[in-house]
Design an enzyme around this catalytic site. Sequence first.
Site, PDB file in Angstrom:
ATOM      1  N   TYR A 105     -40.207   0.271  71.464  1.00  0.00           N
ATOM      2  CA  TYR A 105     -39.882   0.518  70.059  1.00  0.00           C
ATOM      3  C   TYR A 105     -38.387   0.774  69.991  1.00  0.00           C
ATOM      4  O   TYR A 105     -37.907   1.865  70.275  1.00  0.00           O
ATOM      5  CB  TYR A 105     -40.698   1.703  69.529  1.00  0.00           C
ATOM      6  N   ASP A 144     -41.602  -3.663  68.600  1.00  0.00           N
ATOM      7  CA  ASP A 144     -40.730  -3.706  67.432  1.00  0.00           C
ATOM      8  C   ASP A 144     -39.293  -3.655  67.941  1.00  0.00           C
ATOM      9  O   ASP A 144     -38.800  -2.599  68.318  1.00  0.00           O
ATOM     10  CB  ASP A 144     -41.051  -2.521  66.525  1.00  0.00           C
TER      11      ASP A 144
END
Length: 261
Positions: A105, A144
């Site tokens: 992330y 992400d």
Amino acid sequence: MKLASWNVNGLRAAMNKGFGEYFDALDADLFCVQETKLQEGQLSVDHGERYGQYWNYAKQKGYSGTAVFTKRKPLSVRYGIEEDAEEEGRILTLEFEGFYLVNVYTPNARRDLSRLDLRLAWEDRFRRYLTELDAIKPVVVCGDLNVAHEEIDLKNPKPNRGNAGFTDEERAKMSELLGAGFVDTFRHLYPDRTDVYSWWSYMPGVRARNVGWRIDYFLVSARLAPFVREASTDCAVMGSDHCPVLLELDDSVWDGVGANR
């Protein structure tokens, strides 16, 4: 081999919006989650003996965090790049016989770009980490990455140029990562496909009109590219401002057949 990655923007909230049903129906071999926003003991996710679970929690409550659910037991698990210096729970690395799986992330540069310098330093350190792993065995990276790499990867590129996630600096770092020996699996298969996104603002009507950004990825070491069978984005799945991204690899990758150096 089926892999899934999803920024759930709070796993407790996602559990109330169909996460469990989607997880069970997908039946992935590896399911990676970002932005769990959990502390240890706050949520029990029970999949019986089908999946092992690995969690990297942020020290700050209700913030960041990653998790991996796997049907195969890893040889080793690493939390962060430097375990004593990673406080935001952003990286989980699972080692299997044939490859490393890295669930990430990436930090957001923030709307005012106040975190851009931190973000760029992160990118350099993360790229070095991946290339060090890649020198040992192939790498699958998912998560992400908080950047739309090319103009094709967001609906409105021109007015967004310079905004967080589409600055020239962030895009250049993504190019550097790909240039270091990694492949964007979706663009590998679908170089010209438009209107495929993985994140949409919560502003009214934005998702219905598909005004989105593709900022969630599966990357693989270049030598794994021939083993990619499919890469897709499950755009219809709700429950978060992101949707899941999916990857199918040949089963031989588990054991490194034909891909290891």
